[in-house]
Design an enzyme around this catalytic site. Structure first.
Site, PDB file in Angstrom:
ATOM      1  N   GLU A   1      22.267  19.965  18.338  1.00  0.00           N
ATOM      2  CA  GLU A   1      21.786  20.862  19.340  1.00  0.00           C
ATOM      3  C   GLU A   1      21.537  19.619  20.601  1.00  0.00           C
ATOM      4  OE1 GLU A   1      19.760  24.281  18.206  1.00  0.00           O
ATOM      5  OE2 GLU A   1      19.630  24.843  20.467  1.00  0.00           O
TER       6      GLU A   1
ATOM      7  N   GLU B   1       9.294  22.156  14.644  1.00  0.00           N
ATOM      8  CA  GLU B   1       9.701  23.287  15.437  1.00  0.00           C
ATOM      9  C   GLU B   1       9.011  24.510  15.206  1.00  0.00           C
ATOM     10  OE1 GLU B   1      13.810  24.241  14.203  1.00  0.00           O
ATOM     11  OE2 GLU B   1      14.065  25.349  16.551  1.00  0.00           O
TER      12      GLU B   1
HETATM   13  C1  BGC Z   1      16.326  25.360  20.395  1.00  0.00           C
HETATM   14  C2  BGC Z   1      14.982  25.675  21.145  1.00  0.00           C
HETATM   15  C3  BGC Z   1      15.204  26.489  22.054  1.00  0.00           C
HETATM   16  C4  BGC Z   1      15.699  27.829  21.566  1.00  0.00           C
HETATM   17  C5  BGC Z   1      16.113  29.003  22.453  1.00  0.00           C
HETATM   18  C6  BGC Z   1      16.752  26.501  19.780  1.00  0.00           C
HETATM   19  O1  BGC Z   1      18.041  26.484  19.126  1.00  0.00           O
HETATM   20  O2  BGC Z   1      15.984  24.478  19.504  1.00  0.00           O
HETATM   21  O3  BGC Z   1      13.999  24.911  21.108  1.00  0.00           O
HETATM   22  O4  BGC Z   1      14.051  26.905  23.152  1.00  0.00           O
HETATM   23  O5  BGC Z   1      16.842  27.743  20.831  1.00  0.00           O
HETATM   24  O6  BGC Z   1      15.870  30.060  21.992  1.00  0.00           O
END
Ligand code: BGC
Length: 920
Positions: free
Chosen positions: A483, A762
């Protein structure tokens, strides 16, 4: 007047120290004053800018002499001299007079201008001839056949005389590493950094005078993939941001001792080849075969027989711009804390810290030995490396040994998020050692925090580490899985914490350009910047814009940079984009409720219970979206005043009132309760001033009742979290804020700390004793958002707070909220105006508080003290302490105004529960 201890430090141009090759035509200059004298103020400055050091030394400013300007301003002084042109060298200093007419002059600083127009670029863009792969069986051997093989380029030249000044301008579609005569031109990595490549591509400028010699010289570049052509984000394909074609431009301009110019630029006279790096990709890792090195390839005299001419390719249509932010570098070194043998020829090493970067390998083994490094953040229950949560990020580096003397290696164009490394080798005689290299944008530290609770200290540190690990070129969400995108929501939630931890001014100023570049033609701000691009295999991404709390970062970033750094230019530069966003919200939502999504709505992302955010039409999502809209409008109205747009200030004020009224109609019940009973709903309503004044006490009660019903645990996701403790504290419930802070059971901030976390997770439930790891499809152990508690530690525990009326900490508030049984807390925070310090200690009812108010600033100081008592300063009653002006009492605080200086306050204070008195 005789000089005192007054001095001038930290001279900066566009936030950077001695920047090379900028393209800001009206750069802003800043400095800070150092002095121990209480009440010291600047009363006037004079800036001198010269085209050569000698001129400045003689007292002249041939480019600009501002003359004596009567002002206290020390930041963002706009250069007002001769129009600057490409390649200008600007040497400058500032003279300052203080309030007792002391005169001091600063040391010299400098900046240079880059190439301001396209016509300045004479070098050609070159790419590697694909034939190099076909001619080189090593590069195409089955095990190595991967996209992402970096190419090497070289060119030798004769310099007829020594160089007086040599500057190299370099850019790439891809990433470059440039060497001159065997030496890297700088410590920067991953250049040029990430931008919206359709709009702009960075170039970098370096002074390389010291690397050249008269006679034979060699330029040597390695060109890798990076964001341009490698895997970024979910790995459907490469080249998502740029294309699969990497290319390079190098323009070396040398001024010889006799004044003549000698230029060398990329063109078809350069030669290209494959080299030892067989694969290098952010997500996949690097494969390096040291047997394939070309010894001496970066020195003059290398035989080029097997090298092919480079191909000239068309230059990009996008503008070439100077990078205006701090470069990415190796910033820290971390040694392993333990090594375990977990199998035949397999070691497991623990760095003791979750980092972003790579491993420097030191190895002694026979030629051809293959050392494989796998990276992971956590260990599985059986003690082996846990990599499921990396998703498709392979995060594997392979080094194939040259043999002979001990070898040292580190990868070039990849990075991983990891605490653990599994090292396996194909030869049992291998002797290997590793060191962790922390790689990130080279932002300087701004603040530090410590208190009497070790768990809270680790929590703050974990937030700092997550920032270290994710602020890599842009504020990314995470460093480990496939990501690593510039999610705007994450960035805005963490931004105030980020500003306390590090100087993010230049970094965020650059990123705001990416945010605007990613805005849709209709005015919708993105959810990620640079924006995730559509492509043949990845359609349907149009929705990656407009999310409430994410897209609104387009307003929150300029707002915060203005508030924290006193920077109003960022408001002016992005005013049109911000207005377009507000206009499009209004067009889509004529009733004042933000129910017509302009893209995604992630709700209060990752709140508890986990499914709340995913319900398609949850009222919480609309409430949240409407709250952000109102807040955007309020911020716009205030920012409009700042830049003198009075009409627009009125217009946005009216938008705020209308949306606020709609919010109240839809979500606020007569008794002041909200229709949506979540912590975040109350937090947003309170933080964003969306309630009638009469309803606020009830809302605070409901918020506290919600927390109590969860047995004093948080349930907010990303959106609510940064408001949680600040809102409680500002509404007289610091006691509840501390209670939340100090919980150690799930879900809480200290739960991961108790289980060995070294970064912020997270999600609250990333790992629990009960369920183990959460679903690996989205479970990072390094994400900043929940670390936004850092803001509260600085603002409310240590008490270093912005003044609502004065941006940039020129005037500020010091108001600690001791509580939670802490016996001490201390923070230092470096602002544009110098370092603020606040250190308090409690012993029984005795409260001792040391503070520093930097030169040329002032503070409103709230001293915790029992109502019937009078605090002292350095042993004297407050009223007889020089410079202090008493402003009476405010609840449990004794209030005074303080000019610059260091103070020691002592008071008697018994209560643990100070209701905040909002600054008047
Ligand atoms: C990310 C987040 C991001 C989100 C959006 C995720 O996959 O890691 O931090 O804000 O997607 O909802």
């Amino acid at each position: 007047m005789a000089s005192t201890d007054l001095s001038i430090s930290d001279l900066r141009c566009e936030y950077l120290t001695d920047p090379v090759g900028i393209d800001e035509r009206n750069p802003r200059l800043s400095w800070t004053l150092e002095s121990d004298r209480r009440g010291v103020r600047q009363t006037a400055y004079r800036v001198l800018v010269a085209s050569a050091p000698a001129l400045l030394e003689q007292g002249g400013g041939d480019l600009w002499d501002s003359g004596r300007v009567e002002t206290e301003q020390t930041a963002h002084v706009v250069y007002g001299g001769r129009p600057l042109v490409s390649r200008d060298v600007c040497v400058w200093r500032v003279e300052v007079w203080d309030d007792i007419e002391t005169f001091v002059s600063s040391p010299a600083a400098r900046w240079t201008m880059g190439l301001l127009s396209r016509a300045d670029w004479t070098a050609r863009w070159v790419a590697a001839d694909p034939e190099i792969n076909r001619r080189d069986p090593g590069a195409c051997a089955p095990t190595w056949t991967e996209p992402g093989t970096p190419a090497l380029f070289r060119r030798e030249f004769e310099l007829p005389a020594p160089a007086r000044r040599a500057t190299v301008y370099v850019s790439a579609r891809g990433l470059f590493e440039l060497r001159i005569n065997g030496r890297r031109i700088s410590d920067d990595v991953f250049s040029p950094e990430w931008t919206d490549y359709e709009k702009r591509i960075h170039y970098r400028t370096y002074d390389v005078t010291a690397l050249l010699t008269a006679g034979a010289n060699a330029l040597a570049a390695t060109l890798g993939d990076g964001w341009w052509s490698g895997y970024v984000g979910w790995q459907e394909t490469r080249g998502r941001y740029g294309s699969l074609e990497n290319s390079l431009v190098v323009q070396l301009e040398v001024e010889l001792a006799d004044g003549t110019r000698f230029d060398v630029g990329t063109d078809s006279s350069w030669r290209c080849n494959t080299g030892p790096i067989l694969l290098s990709d952010f997500m996949r890792g690097e494969v390096y075969d040291a047997r394939r090195e070309h010894p001496g390839w970066d020195l003059p005299g290398h035989a080029e027989a097997r090298w092919l001419p480079a191909l000239e390719v068309a230059p990009p249509a996008a503008s070439l711009v100077a990078q205006r932010s701090d470069p990415v570098r190796v910033m820290e070194i971390v040694e392993p804390v333990s090594t375990a043998v977990i199998g035949p020829r397999v070691l497991l090493l623990d760095l003791g810290q979750n980092i972003s970067g790579w491993i420097r390998l030191s190895v002694s083994a026979p030629a051809g030995t293959r050392v494989t490094l796998r990276h992971g953040e956590r260990l599985a229950a059986d003690g082996t490396l846990y990599t499921e949560n990396l998703r498709r990020a392979k995060a594997t580096d392979v080094y194939v040994c040259r043999g002979g003397a001990r070898e040292t290696w580190e990868p070039r164009f990849t990075f991983h998020g990891f605490q653990y490394v599994e090292l396996s080798t194909s030869d049992s005689s291998t002797d290997a050692a590793i060191t962790g290299c922390v790689v990130r944008s080279a932002l300087s530290p701004a603040g530090s925090f410590t208190c009497s609770h070790p768990g809270v200290n680790r929590l703050w540190l974990n937030g700092l580490w997550s920032q270290r690990d994710t602020f890599l070129s842009v504020p990314t969400d995470c460093p480990q899985r496939d990501e690593r995108l510039g999610w705007t929501g994450d960035a805005q939630v963490f931004l105030r914490t980020a500003t306390y931890n590090m100087d993010v001014a230049a970094f965020m100023t650059k990123w705001m350009v990416d945010v605007e570049d990613a805005q849709t033609p209709d005015g919708v701000f993105p959810d990620t910047a640079p924006r995730l691009r559509e492509g043949p295999n990845f359609t349907g991404l149009d929705g990656l814009a407009g999310a409430a709390g994410w897209a609104d970062a387009g307003i929150i970033i300029p707002w915060t940079l203005w508030r924290v750094y006193g920077d109003s230019r960022i408001i002016e530069r992005h005013w049109a984009a911000m207005t377009a966003w507000l206009d499009c919200l209004e067009r889509a939502n004529p009733d004042g409720l933000r129910v017509n999504g302009l893209g995604n709505n992630y709700g209060d992302w990752l709140c508890l219970p986990p499914d709340t955010a995913f319900r398609a039409h949850s009222p919480m999502k609309f409430l949240l979206a409407t709250a952000y809209w109102a807040d955007d409008a309020a911020k716009m109205s205030r920012m409009a005043v700042e830049i003198g747009r009075r009409d627009e200030a009125r217009r946005f004020k009216a938008v705020f009132e209308r949306v606020r009224a709609a919010f109240q109609r839809e979500y606020v019940r007569a008794d002041g309760e909200l229709a949506v009973d979540t912590q975040t709903a109350y937090l947003l309503a309170l933080a964003m001033d969306l309630l009638p004044a009469t309803a606020r006490p009830r809302a605070v009660e409901r918020l506290v009742a919600n927390i109590a019903a969860l047995d004093w645990h948080p349930s907010t996701g990303f959106v609510g979290i940064s408001h949680l403790n600040p809102v409680l504290t500002q509404n007289g419930r610091a006691d509840v804020a501390y209670r939340l802070l100090l919980r150690e059971d799930y879900p809480s901030w200290l739960y991961p700390v108790r289980h060995g976390a070294t970064t912020i997770w997270e999600r609250w439930n990333g790992w629990t004793e009960k369920d183990g790891f959460f679903n690996p499809s989205m479970n990072s152990f390094n994400h900043c958002s929940l670390g936004s508690i850092g803001e509260w530690l600085f603002r409310h525990v240590a008490g270093i707070e912005l003044d609502p009326d004065v941006p940039g900490f020129r005037r500020f508030i010091l108001q600690p909220h001791p509580g939670g049984g802490l016996s001490s807390a201390a923070a230092a925070y470096r602002t544009m105006n110098g370092e603020i310090r606040s250190e308090w200690r409690r012993s029984g009812a005795e409260f001792t508080w040391r503070v520093t108010v930097p030169p040329n600033t002032s503070a409103r100081i709230f001293i915790p003290s029992d109502p019937s008592t009078v605090p002292t300063e350095s042993g004297h009653p407050l009223h007889s302490s020089p410079g202090l002006r008493s402003a009476g009492r405010s609840g449990c605080y004794c209030v005074c105004h303080a000019p610059a200086g260091s103070y020691v306050f002592e008071s008697l204070w018994r209560s643990d529960d100070i209701p905040l008195v909002p600054p008047s």
